[in-house]
Each structure stands twice: as C-alpha cells, then as structure tokens.
Scaffold this active site. Structure first.
Site, PDB file in Angstrom:
ATOM      1  N   TRP A 196      21.322  -5.452   1.468  1.00 18.09           N
ATOM      2  CA  TRP A 196      20.203  -4.884   2.246  1.00 18.09           C
ATOM      3  C   TRP A 196      20.375  -3.396   2.494  1.00 18.09           C
ATOM      4  O   TRP A 196      21.486  -2.942   2.788  1.00 18.09           O
ATOM      5  CB  TRP A 196      20.156  -5.604   3.601  1.00 18.09           C
ATOM      6  N   ASP A 199      17.038   2.598   6.715  1.00 19.78           N
ATOM      7  CA  ASP A 199      16.828   4.055   6.798  1.00 19.78           C
ATOM      8  C   ASP A 199      17.678   4.939   5.877  1.00 19.78           C
ATOM      9  O   ASP A 199      18.893   4.740   5.773  1.00 19.78           O
ATOM     10  CB  ASP A 199      17.173   4.576   8.194  1.00 19.78           C
ATOM     11  N   TRP A 231      19.305  -7.584   7.374  1.00 17.61           N
ATOM     12  CA  TRP A 231      19.996  -6.593   8.200  1.00 17.61           C
ATOM     13  C   TRP A 231      21.237  -7.230   8.817  1.00 17.61           C
ATOM     14  O   TRP A 231      21.224  -8.406   9.199  1.00 17.61           O
ATOM     15  CB  TRP A 231      19.030  -6.113   9.303  1.00 17.61           C
ATOM     16  N   GLU A 286      12.079   6.441  17.058  1.00 21.62           N
ATOM     17  CA  GLU A 286      13.335   6.410  16.310  1.00 21.62           C
ATOM     18  C   GLU A 286      13.370   7.575  15.316  1.00 21.62           C
ATOM     19  O   GLU A 286      12.355   8.179  14.990  1.00 21.62           O
ATOM     20  CB  GLU A 286      13.469   5.072  15.570  1.00 21.62           C
TER      21      GLU A 286
HETATM   22  C1  FRU Z   1      15.262   2.536  12.368  1.00 20.22           C
HETATM   23  C2  FRU Z   1      16.510   1.989  13.060  1.00 20.22           C
HETATM   24  C3  FRU Z   1      17.272   3.126  13.720  1.00 20.22           C
HETATM   25  C4  FRU Z   1      18.655   2.590  13.779  1.00 20.22           C
HETATM   26  C5  FRU Z   1      18.751   1.815  12.479  1.00 20.22           C
HETATM   27  C6  FRU Z   1      19.622   0.589  12.529  1.00 20.22           C
HETATM   28  O1  FRU Z   1      14.822   1.781  11.313  1.00 20.22           O
HETATM   29  O2  FRU Z   1      16.136   0.995  13.985  1.00 20.22           O
HETATM   30  O3  FRU Z   1      16.752   3.529  14.963  1.00 20.22           O
HETATM   31  O4  FRU Z   1      19.613   3.589  13.864  1.00 20.22           O
HETATM   32  O5  FRU Z   1      17.429   1.439  12.135  1.00 20.22           O
HETATM   33  O6  FRU Z   1      19.817   0.045  11.270  1.00 20.22           O
END
Ligand code: FRU
Length: 494
Positions: A36, A39, A63, A222
């Site tokens: 997976w 970001d 995730w 974010e």
């Molecule tokens: C955004 C997020 C960020 C965090 C990451 C965790 O997609 O939620 O805020 O750092 O993904 O994987």
C-alpha cells in the site's frame, strides 16, 4: 546499522516486488514496490536529482504502520526505486512515520522531517496516539533518526492546538533560515496551519498561524504546503470532512489552493480558494521547486473514501499523479503536466475541423498510454448540447468525459469501466468555454486518466479499472460540433 523493522521491510519489498511485472504497472507513474502507498512525502531536490518518498505499508494492500518508501528521478518520467527509507522503529514513532518533507543541508546531507506517532495514556486512562515532528538525516539512501527527537512536540503548540492531530510538516529554506508549515486541529475541531522557524533545521520555534479552516472548508486540514508563485503566495491544504455545497468541492476529503498575499509581518491574506482537482482520485499533494525554478506538484492518485474498496487480487495499491507544473493565470492557480513528458511522445496524429454529429471513430485514435488534446466548438450557426469522449472502450466497457454545453458542466463517469463495486464513479464540475472553445487534454497511463481543461485551468483525475485490451476512443455529439485533435502515444523503451 539498520533496525530490525527497516531490514525486514527492505527485504520484504525486494523479494515481493518481483511478483509484479512491468506490464502490470503504469509506464510513467510512481507506484510502491509492493503493498500500500498513500501521500507523497519529501518531494525535493537532492544532489541535482528529484527525490520522492511516500507513505508506505509494504506488507498488505491496506493502510498499516507507516514506513517511507523512496524513489528518485532526473526527469519526472523515469524513476529509480531506492530501498525503504525509514520504518516506525523508535519510541517516538512506534505507531507510524507519518507524512513530511525533505531538504538538502549545507553539509550535503539530506534531512527528512516527518510526523512520529507514539502512544500515551490520557487523563481517563485510555491509550491514545500523539503526533510530533521528528528528523532523520541521511545520504540519499540510508537515514538515521536524530537523537533528540521529537524536535517539535505538543509543548510547542500555540494555545488551542492539539497534539493528537499535529502533523505533516513541509520544510523549506529562505534567506538562510528554515521554515515549516504544520497542520493541527484547534479546540473547535477545525484545522489550522502553523508556521515554525529554525536556524539549523533541528531547533524550532513557533512563529504564527497562517490560516484556519474555521470549520468552513472542511474540518481538519492535512498536508499543508506554502510557497510563492508568480508574485502571489499559495497555501495548499487537504481538508477532511468537507460537506459538498456546490460543484466546487465534493463531500469528504478534498484539496484546495488558497491564493493570497503574504504581508511583511508574515501574515497571510486570502484572495481566493479553488479546488485543486475535480476528479475522484486525488489527495495530499506536495510541491518542490525544480532546478530551473518551476513549481511542480505531485499528488496521491487515490482518495480515502474509495481506497478501502479495491479490485480483488491487487498486489500493490496506489499510484502518484504525474508531476504538474503550477502557474497563476487570471488570478487562479493552474497546472499542466511537466514538459518532460513531451520528449516521450511518438506517432503523432492530427485532425482539423472534424464534424461530429452522432458517433465518430477516427483511424489511429486509440490507446491507453497516450497524450491527446481535443478542442471542441460549435459548428458555425449550428449547435450541440452534449459532446462526449469515450475512452478505454470496447464492446462491454467505457469511461466517459461529457461536456454538457447548456449547463457548462463537465462530467467524468467511470461507472461502466468494469469495476465490481458501486463506489464513487462520477463527478461533475463547472467549466467555461474560451471564445466558444473547450480544450480537453487526456493524459492516460493504462489505468489512470488525468484530464486538464482549458490549458490547465482545471484538472480532474481518476483511476479506471478496465482491462488493457479496451483501447477504443470515440467522440459523440448530439448536434453539430467541430473538433481539432492532436494525439501521441507515449513510449518509454530504453
Ligand atoms: C493524509 C494523512 C496524513 C498523515 C498520513 C498518514 O492522507 O492522513 O495527514 O500524515 O495520511 O498515512
């Protein structure tokens, strides 16, 4: 000397990656080695090359505890895979190395600044995750976590900030000083973007709050980014929980360009807000400044809402968008695929003033790895109300891009692309003709479409899950439309 967790991830990736053939992967978009990704992180210049890290869980296509995967490139098209950069192997990041950024230090080392997630017990005796900013320093391949991590923690938040949502530092250097923007959630549940400064990248101070969602543009924000562009200042945010109101922002996780001015005091004054991408699969973009001064953005070509509903049998999940150059035009931030892609174009096909009334299929206009631009207008004194481009089409499947002229709306629709679940498949957004013409550029790489409207005024991105044998393209108008077309195949052989 690597931790057990990092060794394990590197070994696992190296072994499993070979199970995915080059044919199964896109030709010029970044994917994770296996498992997976989400970001993009640490998109930056290091020793004359462009590095990209990403949120990575190699072990499943879901995730999980976040590592940072790593690739680099010289031209944004051909990428070299590097070993997993960091793993959640310290007390201060044991629950995950969340998103962050990177910068080259004066001594030639590369500094990674990321959010370490650890666990604590709150006043009610419950276990809860805490987020803080950490540093790792390395040579472009191997990194060591800084001994005094975390470098920014909850004690350095302004009043009202919240250490349970305090993440995604984006670092840059200006006038010999380091700065970072970091997202937090304020007492009212809304997002705020905080600015910190440092002399050396290791010791930080809070400066000011750049902007707040005030629960108007979503709640938590974010992945901030903040930079000057064409004499303006741009703040990028990825808001969560946006309620859809009009066709500008869809519900859920969105992305926004906030364009404004930075005052001498450092205060940011907003001028306009615009969605970054009007499609389905786009989130958490990050930018860098290229060696020749262009501002280039890359995003996660997925979105949280649909990412847990995957096509069965996937060995890896997630892709990055193709890097896009940003520029300001008529008070709006616009974007276009970086020009480097143009040197991979071949088999040029052009058509001028093709009359489209009903369905038209043109010789040599087909394919799934293409760069195609279509300009459409009404034939003189005649009209059309709908103009549709069908792509990745065969007897059973199609994906459509439809321009509804009376409503001035573009609709992208993959509901008949062959995906077996009823997730979000369609989006509509407002577009505007320019002197009676609408321009659509299709950048396709097997299972993705990045659509650029009117020379980058708007973009719309989506994955499409149709078998690669479906290469058909057709054009349909329910009146008389005139179309110009230029199409290239994209080829990447050594
Ligand atoms: C955004 C997020 C960020 C965090 C990451 C965790 O997609 O939620 O805020 O750092 O993904 O994987």
């Amino acid at each position: 000397m690597f931790s057990e967790k990092l060794e394990k991830a590197r070994k696992y990736e190296a072994e499993k990656m070979t199970e995915v053939s080059a044919e199964e992967r896109p030709d010029f978009h970044v994917t994770g080695g296996i498992g997976w990704i989400n970001d993009p992180n640490g998109f930056s210049v290091y020793k004359g090359e462009y590095h990209l890290f990403y949120q990575y869980h190699p072990y499943t296509t879901q995730w999980g505890p976040m590592h940072w995967g790593h690739v680099k490139t010289k031209d944004f098209v051909k990428w070299e895979r590097l070993p997993v950069a960091i793993a959640p192997d310290e007390k201060f990041d044991e629950k995950g190395c969340f998103s962050g950024s990177a910068i080259e230090l004066p001594d030639g080392k590369q500094l990674l600044m990321y959010t370490g997630v650890s666990e604590t017990i709150n006043k009610s005796g419950e276990k809860i995750d805490v987020q803080q900013q950490c540093i790792a320093i390395g040579d472009g391949t191997n990194y060591e976590k800084y001994e005094n991590n975390p470098v920014i923690d909850g004690a350095m938040l302004p009043a009202g900030g919240n250490r349970y949502d305090f993440r995604d530092p984006k670092i840059w250097k200006e006038n010999e000083k380091y700065y970072a923007v970091i997202a937090t959630r304020m007492e009212d549940g809304s997002g705020a973007i905080l600015k910190y400064e440092s002399e050396d990248g290791l010791h930080w101070n809070y400066v000011l709050t750049i902007d707040r969602s005030a629960n108007e543009l979503g709640r938590m924000w974010e992945c901030p980014d903040y930079f000057a562009l064409d004499n303006k200042q741009v703040l990028i945010v990825s808001p969560q929980e946006i309620p859809a109101s009009d066709l500008e922002f869809h519900a859920g996780n969105g992305t926004a360009f906030i364009l404004g001015e930075e005052q001498e005091s450092g205060e940011f004054v907003r001028e306009s807000i615009k969605a970054i991408d009007y499609g389905i699969d786009f989130y958490a973009p990050q930018t860098l400044e290229t060696l020749d001064g262009r501002r280039v953005m890359i995003g996660w070509m997925q979105n949280w809402t649909t990412s847990n509903c995957q096509k069965p049998g996937q060995k890896y999940f997630g892709e990055m968008t193709f890097p896009r150059e940003l520029f300001v035009k008529n008070g709006c931030v616009c974007q276009k695929p970086v020009e480097e892609i143009e040197s991979y174009r071949c088999n040029k096909v052009t058509y001028r003033s093709v009359k489209v009334n009903g369905e038209v299929i043109l010789p040599e206009v087909s394919g799934r790895v293409i760069d195609m631009t279509v300009k459409v207008k009404a034939a003189e004194t005649e009209k059309f109300s709908n103009f549709t481009v069908d792509i990745a089409k065969d007897d059973k499947f199609t994906t459509t891009v439809r321009y509804e002229r009376d409503r001035q709306i573009l609709c992208i629709d993959r509901s008949r692309c062959g995906f077996p679940n009823d997730i979000v498949h369609m989006r509509e957004f407002k577009v505007q003709e320019k002197d009676g013409v609408i321009t659509l550029r299709f950048l396709m790489d097997k299972h993705s479409l990045e659509l650029f409207v009117n020379d980058g005024e708007q973009a719309a991105t989506m994955m499409l899950y149709t078998e690669l044998s479906a290469t058909g393209i057709s054009f349909t108008a329910d009146g008389n439309a005139l179309m110009d077309l230029e199409k290239y195949d994209l080829k990447f052989e050594e």
